[in-house]
Design a protein around this motif. Structure first.
Motif, PDB file in Angstrom:
ATOM      1  N   LEU A 211     -49.048 -53.177  -0.374  1.00  0.00           N
ATOM      2  CA  LEU A 211     -49.473 -51.891  -0.922  1.00  0.00           C
ATOM      3  C   LEU A 211     -48.805 -51.611  -2.262  1.00  0.00           C
ATOM      4  O   LEU A 211     -49.432 -51.073  -3.181  1.00  0.00           O
ATOM      5  CB  LEU A 211     -49.146 -50.773   0.071  1.00  0.00           C
ATOM      6  N   ILE A 212     -47.534 -51.986  -2.381  1.00  0.00           N
ATOM      7  CA  ILE A 212     -46.839 -51.772  -3.650  1.00  0.00           C
ATOM      8  C   ILE A 212     -47.455 -52.626  -4.742  1.00  0.00           C
ATOM      9  O   ILE A 212     -47.677 -52.167  -5.873  1.00  0.00           O
ATOM     10  CB  ILE A 212     -45.338 -52.082  -3.488  1.00  0.00           C
ATOM     11  N   VAL A 213     -47.756 -53.901  -4.407  1.00  0.00           N
ATOM     12  CA  VAL A 213     -48.399 -54.782  -5.392  1.00  0.00           C
ATOM     13  C   VAL A 213     -49.753 -54.219  -5.807  1.00  0.00           C
ATOM     14  O   VAL A 213     -50.100 -54.184  -7.000  1.00  0.00           O
ATOM     15  CB  VAL A 213     -48.545 -56.199  -4.811  1.00  0.00           C
ATOM     16  N   GLU A 214     -50.519 -53.752  -4.812  1.00  0.00           N
ATOM     17  CA  GLU A 214     -51.831 -53.175  -5.123  1.00  0.00           C
ATOM     18  C   GLU A 214     -51.699 -51.911  -5.957  1.00  0.00           C
ATOM     19  O   GLU A 214     -52.480 -51.673  -6.882  1.00  0.00           O
ATOM     20  CB  GLU A 214     -52.567 -52.878  -3.817  1.00  0.00           C
ATOM     21  N   LEU A 215     -50.679 -51.096  -5.638  1.00  0.00           N
ATOM     22  CA  LEU A 215     -50.470 -49.860  -6.393  1.00  0.00           C
ATOM     23  C   LEU A 215     -50.116 -50.158  -7.847  1.00  0.00           C
ATOM     24  O   LEU A 215     -50.641 -49.526  -8.769  1.00  0.00           O
ATOM     25  CB  LEU A 215     -49.357 -49.042  -5.742  1.00  0.00           C
ATOM     26  N   VAL A 216     -49.245 -51.142  -8.048  1.00  0.00           N
ATOM     27  CA  VAL A 216     -48.863 -51.504  -9.415  1.00  0.00           C
ATOM     28  C   VAL A 216     -50.081 -52.014 -10.187  1.00  0.00           C
ATOM     29  O   VAL A 216     -50.298 -51.644 -11.357  1.00  0.00           O
ATOM     30  CB  VAL A 216     -47.743 -52.563  -9.382  1.00  0.00           C
ATOM     31  N   ALA A 217     -50.898 -52.872  -9.526  1.00  0.00           N
ATOM     32  CA  ALA A 217     -52.095 -53.387 -10.196  1.00  0.00           C
ATOM     33  C   ALA A 217     -53.078 -52.259 -10.509  1.00  0.00           C
ATOM     34  O   ALA A 217     -53.676 -52.219 -11.597  1.00  0.00           O
ATOM     35  CB  ALA A 217     -52.758 -54.446  -9.327  1.00  0.00           C
ATOM     36  N   THR A 218     -53.235 -51.322  -9.561  1.00  0.00           N
ATOM     37  CA  THR A 218     -54.160 -50.206  -9.783  1.00  0.00           C
ATOM     38  C   THR A 218     -53.681 -49.315 -10.920  1.00  0.00           C
ATOM     39  O   THR A 218     -54.479 -48.857 -11.747  1.00  0.00           O
ATOM     40  CB  THR A 218     -54.295 -49.383  -8.495  1.00  0.00           C
ATOM     41  N   ARG A 219     -52.371 -49.079 -10.979  1.00  0.00           N
ATOM     42  CA  ARG A 219     -51.845 -48.262 -12.074  1.00  0.00           C
ATOM     43  C   ARG A 219     -52.063 -48.939 -13.419  1.00  0.00           C
ATOM     44  O   ARG A 219     -52.390 -48.279 -14.416  1.00  0.00           O
ATOM     45  CB  ARG A 219     -50.360 -48.006 -11.847  1.00  0.00           C
ATOM     46  N   ALA A 223     -54.289 -47.372 -16.320  1.00  0.00           N
ATOM     47  CA  ALA A 223     -53.760 -47.160 -17.670  1.00  0.00           C
ATOM     48  C   ALA A 223     -54.647 -47.819 -18.711  1.00  0.00           C
ATOM     49  O   ALA A 223     -54.918 -47.240 -19.779  1.00  0.00           O
ATOM     50  CB  ALA A 223     -52.333 -47.707 -17.755  1.00  0.00           C
ATOM     51  N   GLU A 224     -55.129 -49.029 -18.410  1.00  0.00           N
ATOM     52  CA  GLU A 224     -56.019 -49.714 -19.348  1.00  0.00           C
ATOM     53  C   GLU A 224     -57.335 -48.962 -19.501  1.00  0.00           C
ATOM     54  O   GLU A 224     -57.862 -48.822 -20.613  1.00  0.00           O
ATOM     55  CB  GLU A 224     -56.279 -51.137 -18.857  1.00  0.00           C
ATOM     56  N   ALA A 225     -57.870 -48.457 -18.366  1.00  0.00           N
ATOM     57  CA  ALA A 225     -59.114 -47.682 -18.438  1.00  0.00           C
ATOM     58  C   ALA A 225     -58.924 -46.406 -19.245  1.00  0.00           C
ATOM     59  O   ALA A 225     -59.796 -46.006 -20.026  1.00  0.00           O
ATOM     60  CB  ALA A 225     -59.609 -47.354 -17.030  1.00  0.00           C
ATOM     61  N   GLU A 226     -57.776 -45.749 -19.062  1.00  0.00           N
ATOM     62  CA  GLU A 226     -57.513 -44.527 -19.820  1.00  0.00           C
ATOM     63  C   GLU A 226     -57.373 -44.826 -21.314  1.00  0.00           C
ATOM     64  O   GLU A 226     -57.848 -44.054 -22.152  1.00  0.00           O
ATOM     65  CB  GLU A 226     -56.250 -43.853 -19.292  1.00  0.00           C
ATOM     66  N   ARG A 227     -56.720 -45.939 -21.636  1.00  0.00           N
ATOM     67  CA  ARG A 227     -56.607 -46.304 -23.055  1.00  0.00           C
ATOM     68  C   ARG A 227     -57.981 -46.583 -23.653  1.00  0.00           C
ATOM     69  O   ARG A 227     -58.291 -46.157 -24.778  1.00  0.00           O
ATOM     70  CB  ARG A 227     -55.698 -47.528 -23.208  1.00  0.00           C
TER      71      ARG A 227
END
Length: 444
Positions: A211-219, A223-227
């Motif tokens: 879940l932590i790995v998935e959370l980091v990837a999702t963040r 962030a890339e989508a927001e940029r």
């Protein structure tokens, strides 16, 4: 070896298991030799052979990267087959989660591990027949069996081992006592409970790690989508500002200079200056238009609005969702702000359909009429109550209903939404495309 097996705790557990089994074997040999027991030579020989077989297997498991026997409890759900899936990512995964070692080694769930464990247990059974002290070796064997065999077979092997220990005690003592049953059965119960409990802790730890790995990837993706969204929004804002200010002003200057040039006599001294000023304004207007085109959304750079909407429908996917596109009327060229507004509205509406509507079908219709252009987005989803949407609702990324309505109002248009719970949603945006406003947009 699994990197997790190098922690101080697991290393200590591994050493404790080795020490326990070898210490118990040494105790059997010492008691057989010191007590002048019958078959003492055979017992000592079997102890040495069993210790050598165990040492060879433990060394092969360490060289091959298997998890230590002390971590018998650290096993994902599903027994040895699932344990193999938790090995390091550098290992090759076989069907059903078993791991093929690069070199022969004692990995959980492999044939080599089963053969080695079977040989070790066979030697122990022979030793059990010759010496009653050998029954204490059953306890470390419990952990080996639970570690190397699938769960159901490991539990069955533990029960058989406990039964053998009880039988040996009764046969050697020639009496039936409660301790003969309590000791081996209690040891088996403790081993099974320890293994299953540690197993549950390991699975929970693995789930949290994933879940932590998935959370980091999702963040990172967010962030890339927001940029990207911020870049596109800034490009669109600059295009709109250039179009509404610089391009419009240059277009007006050009028209005024053209009118002034027509009113001046051909031989007037100012005619050449007016003509030069008009040509300079025309050149700069062309530059402004090129800036506006370069800052338009990528979907509009290589084709018309209709083509961009068709591509949008083709790449929009969702569970069981089918999106269709249709054009009504005779297409006309629209000003860039109009095309951007309609495209952004369609993107936002389809995004809401995919994320919230749970629709099976959606359709986008672009209609060209005499005095206006309309975009309709209709789906058969679960719908909602438009009156219940907060006025400051911004949807995902700021493309909610207020944002779409504001975009339409900026161009003199309107946006309407018809929806009800369970009855789908119909969204329509209408922009005027006739009159002085359109003439100014096209002139710019």
């Amino acid at each position: 070896m699994d990197s997790r097996s190098h922690t101080p705790v697991t290393a200590a557990l591994r050493l404790c298991l080795h020490a326990l089994l070898l210490g118990l074997l040494a105790l059997v040999a010492v008691r057989a030799a010191g007590g002048a027991a019958p078959h003492a030579g055979a017992v000592v020989t079997l102890v040495v052979v069993m210790a050598a077989v165990y040492g060879a297997g433990a060394g092969a498991g360490t060289r091959g990267g298997a998890r230590p026997a002390a971590r018998a409890a650290v096993r994902p759900e599903g027994g040895a087959e699932a344990r193999a899936r938790a090995e390091t990512e550098t290992e090759t995964v076989r069907p059903r989660g078993r791991v093929r070692a690069v070199a022969p080694s004692l990995r959980p769930g492999t044939r080599a591990a089963a053969v080695w464990l079977g040989g070790l247990c066979a030697l122990w059974l022979v030793l059990l027949v010759l010496s009653p002290d050998a029954l204490w070796v059953a306890f470390p064997l419990y952990f080996l069996q639970l570690h190397l065999l699938p769960t159901r077979w490991g539990v069955a092997a533990v029960l058989v081992t406990a039964a053998a220990a009880i039988t040996s005690f009764v046969a050697h003592r020639q009496e039936i006592a409660p301790g003969a049953f309590i000791g081996p059965l209690l040891g088996a119960a403790v081993a099974i409970a320890t293994v299953l409990g540690y197993d549950a802790l390991f699975r929970e730890s693995e789930r949290r790690r994933e879940l932590i790995v998935e959370l980091v990837a999702t963040r990172a993706e967010l962030a890339e989508a927001e940029r990207t969204a911020g870049t596109l929004a800034e490009r669109e804002r600059l295009a709109r500002e250039i179009h509404d200010t610089l391009a419009q002003g240059l277009s007006s200057i050009q028209l005024l200079l053209r009118a002034a040039e027509r009113t001046l006599p051909g031989d007037a001294p100012a005619t050449a200056h007016v003509r030069a000023a008009r040509e300079a304004a025309q050149t700069n207007l062309a530059e402004a238009r090129s800036f506006v085109r370069a800052l338009t959304p990528p979907d509009l750079e290589h084709g018309s609005l209709a083509a961009a909407l068709e591509r949008l429908c083709a790449r929009t996917t969702g569970p069981g969702l089918t999106v269709r596109f249709a054009v009504s009327g005779t297409p006309v060229e629209l000003p860039t702000p109009y095309e951007v507004a309609l495209l952004r509205t369609a993107q936002s509406a389809l995004a809401n359909t995919v994320r919230h509507a749970r629709a099976d079908r959606a359709e986008i219709t672009l209609s060209f009429m005499d005095t206006s252009v309309a975009l309709d987005v209709v789906d058969d989803g679960r719908g909602f109550d438009p009156a219940a949407v907060p006025v400051d609702e911004r949807g995902d990324g700021g493309f909610g209903l207020p944002a779409m309505r504001s975009r339409a109002a900026t161009l003199g248009g309107t946006l309407s939404v018809e929806s009800a719970p369970g009855q789908g949603t119909a969204l329509a945006v209408t922009l005027p495309v006739a009159g002085p406003a359109l003439g100014e947009e096209r002139a710019a």
